[in-house]
Design a protein around this motif. Structure first.
Motif, PDB file in Angstrom:
ATOM      1  N   MET A  42      18.945  35.809 -22.093  1.00 32.65           N
ATOM      2  CA  MET A  42      18.030  35.066 -21.224  1.00 32.65           C
ATOM      3  C   MET A  42      18.844  34.216 -20.251  1.00 32.65           C
ATOM      4  SD  MET A  42      15.017  32.361 -22.238  1.00 32.65           S
ATOM      5  CE  MET A  42      14.093  33.583 -23.150  1.00 32.65           C
ATOM      6  N   LYS A  43      18.610  34.414 -18.971  1.00 32.16           N
ATOM      7  CA  LYS A  43      19.396  33.700 -17.970  1.00 32.16           C
ATOM      8  C   LYS A  43      18.940  32.252 -17.835  1.00 32.16           C
ATOM      9  CE  LYS A  43      20.997  37.541 -15.150  1.00 32.16           C
ATOM     10  NZ  LYS A  43      21.157  38.073 -13.777  1.00 32.16           N
ATOM     11  N   GLN A  44      19.939  31.392 -17.600  1.00 32.54           N
ATOM     12  CA  GLN A  44      19.686  29.961 -17.418  1.00 32.54           C
ATOM     13  C   GLN A  44      19.611  29.642 -15.934  1.00 32.54           C
ATOM     14  OE1 GLN A  44      19.241  27.270 -19.686  1.00 32.54           O
ATOM     15  NE2 GLN A  44      18.745  26.207 -17.781  1.00 32.54           N
ATOM     16  N   ILE A  45      18.523  28.993 -15.545  1.00 28.90           N
ATOM     17  CA  ILE A  45      18.322  28.591 -14.155  1.00 28.90           C
ATOM     18  C   ILE A  45      18.325  27.072 -14.063  1.00 28.90           C
ATOM     19  CG2 ILE A  45      16.544  28.415 -12.348  1.00 28.90           C
ATOM     20  CD1 ILE A  45      15.782  31.250 -12.900  1.00 28.90           C
ATOM     21  N   ILE A  46      18.926  26.562 -13.019  1.00 27.85           N
ATOM     22  CA  ILE A  46      18.771  25.148 -12.681  1.00 27.85           C
ATOM     23  C   ILE A  46      17.860  25.077 -11.463  1.00 27.85           C
ATOM     24  CG2 ILE A  46      20.950  25.144 -11.368  1.00 27.85           C
ATOM     25  CD1 ILE A  46      21.197  22.164 -12.086  1.00 27.85           C
ATOM     26  N   LEU A  47      16.736  24.413 -11.609  1.00 31.24           N
ATOM     27  CA  LEU A  47      15.735  24.305 -10.552  1.00 31.24           C
ATOM     28  C   LEU A  47      15.905  22.970  -9.855  1.00 31.24           C
ATOM     29  CD1 LEU A  47      13.137  25.066  -9.016  1.00 31.24           C
ATOM     30  CD2 LEU A  47      11.831  24.221 -10.982  1.00 31.24           C
ATOM     31  N   PHE A  71      22.245  30.920 -12.106  1.00 26.03           N
ATOM     32  CA  PHE A  71      22.059  30.711 -10.673  1.00 26.03           C
ATOM     33  C   PHE A  71      21.163  29.501 -10.432  1.00 26.03           C
ATOM     34  CE2 PHE A  71      18.754  33.815 -11.757  1.00 26.03           C
ATOM     35  CZ  PHE A  71      17.631  33.384 -11.065  1.00 26.03           C
ATOM     36  N   ALA A  72      21.267  28.973  -9.226  1.00 28.31           N
ATOM     37  CA  ALA A  72      20.498  27.792  -8.833  1.00 28.31           C
ATOM     38  C   ALA A  72      19.300  28.230  -8.001  1.00 28.31           C
ATOM     39  CB  ALA A  72      21.366  26.829  -8.030  1.00 28.31           C
ATOM     40  N   VAL A  73      18.180  27.565  -8.209  1.00 33.28           N
ATOM     41  CA  VAL A  73      16.977  27.794  -7.417  1.00 33.28           C
ATOM     42  C   VAL A  73      16.696  26.520  -6.627  1.00 33.28           C
ATOM     43  CG1 VAL A  73      14.500  28.260  -7.462  1.00 33.28           C
ATOM     44  CG2 VAL A  73      16.020  29.407  -9.088  1.00 33.28           C
ATOM     45  N   VAL A  74      16.581  26.661  -5.326  1.00 36.96           N
ATOM     46  CA  VAL A  74      16.307  25.515  -4.465  1.00 36.96           C
ATOM     47  C   VAL A  74      14.877  25.609  -3.970  1.00 36.96           C
ATOM     48  CG1 VAL A  74      17.002  24.226  -2.418  1.00 36.96           C
ATOM     49  CG2 VAL A  74      18.724  25.438  -3.767  1.00 36.96           C
TER      50      VAL A  74
END
Length: 299
Positions: free
Chosen positions: A1-6, A53-56
């Protein structure tokens, strides 16, 4: 499960976007999500290396703030991966990637699993012993003046992003008619160009400011920048071009453009802009070059 920083700017754009809704939509697609509001503090900067990956979620200014932090922690050949949820006013970066701002963020999030990655070059500049970078463009003339003008105006009465963009175009039209032209000397590929220009823009993407296309042929991944020049004698023609855009009429403009990896510009004009920020520099000279494949953007 991929980790995202929002990374969310809750003040971007003209609509309400709620923390819980964003997290729920992301986790529904099978991601782990850590949320930060970039308006609250800078704790998110310490978490960037922990995410896949980062989500902006915000506008162009929010993207720039995040990229600046990502570039600072980038080491070696490590690629920085980002996805965008456009929620700002102009959203020039998202438009370049053909992301649909009108689509629900649930639909946008749903495309990440099969969306392709596209590399993204950035521009770097040196002036007066300092260094900076740009995602959209850096330049002299009309846009530094427009940014100064808009910063002084209360636009709270404008209810939609479309109204804000239209208002900015109208201000730009007025500025074109009165803006002072400066003399510039441009060194590129062992050649020298000089003249008096109303606008000089090193573009990394096709559009800038209120969605104005200056470099239609610009590519985000070709390892080049497009230097767009509007000469003093083109003032009336360019003003007419912008007026037709305001009136939603068919129009085109033959932009004088130089494409290269590096530019050196000398001028007595000390007023510049870097993306959406105005800056007055002690010396009007800039050294500009492209830095290739800094980001991977999920489309």
């Amino acid at each position: 499960m991929k980790q995202i920083i929002l990374l969310h700017n809750p003040n971007a754009g003209d609509a309400d976007h709620f923390k819980a809704d964003l997290i729920e939509a992301i986790e529904k697609e099978g991601y782990r999500c850590t949320y930060f509001s970039i308006k609250e503090d800078d704790r998110w900067k310490n978490q960037l290396d922990e995410a896949d990956f980062a989500v902006v979620a915000g506008g162009d200014g929010t993207v720039r703030k995040v990229v600046k932090a990502l570039v600072q922690i980038r080491t070696g050949d490590k690629r920085i991966t980002m996805a965008l949820l456009p929620m700002g006013t102009a959203n020039n970066l998202s438009k370049t990637l053909f992301l649909d701002k009108e689509a629900s963020f649930e639909d946008q999030i749903g495309t990440w699993k099969y969306g392709k990655r596209r590399r993204f070059d950035i521009g770097s500049l040196a002036y007066d012993g300092r260094f900076d970078f740009f995602l959209e463009g850096v330049g002299y003339g009309l846009f530094p003046t427009l940014i100064q003008t808009m910063d002084k105006i209360d636009v709270s009465h404008l209810e939609t992003t479309e109204e804000q963009l239209q208002f900015a175009l109208e201000k730009l039209y007025q500025i074109i008619l009165t803006e002072e032209a400066y003399h510039y000397i441009i060194h590129v590929d062992e050649k020298t160009y000089e003249g008096r220009y109303l606008l000089l823009e090193a573009m990394n993407i096709p559009s800038i400011g209120p969605n104005l296309v200056l470099a239609p042929a610009a590519q985000i991944d070709d390892g080049y920048l497009d230097l767009v020049m509007i000469a003093e004698q083109e003032r009336n023609a360019f003003a007419l071009h912008v007026k037709k855009i305001i009136n939603q009429e068919e129009t085109s403009f033959d932009f004088q453009t130089l494409r290269a990896k590096k530019f050196e510009i000398q001028s007595t004009n000390k007023n510049i802009h870097i993306d959406d920020k105005y800056l007055s520099i002690p010396n009007g000279s800039l050294n500009i070059e492209v830095r290739e494949h800094i980001l991977d953007l999920i489309m």
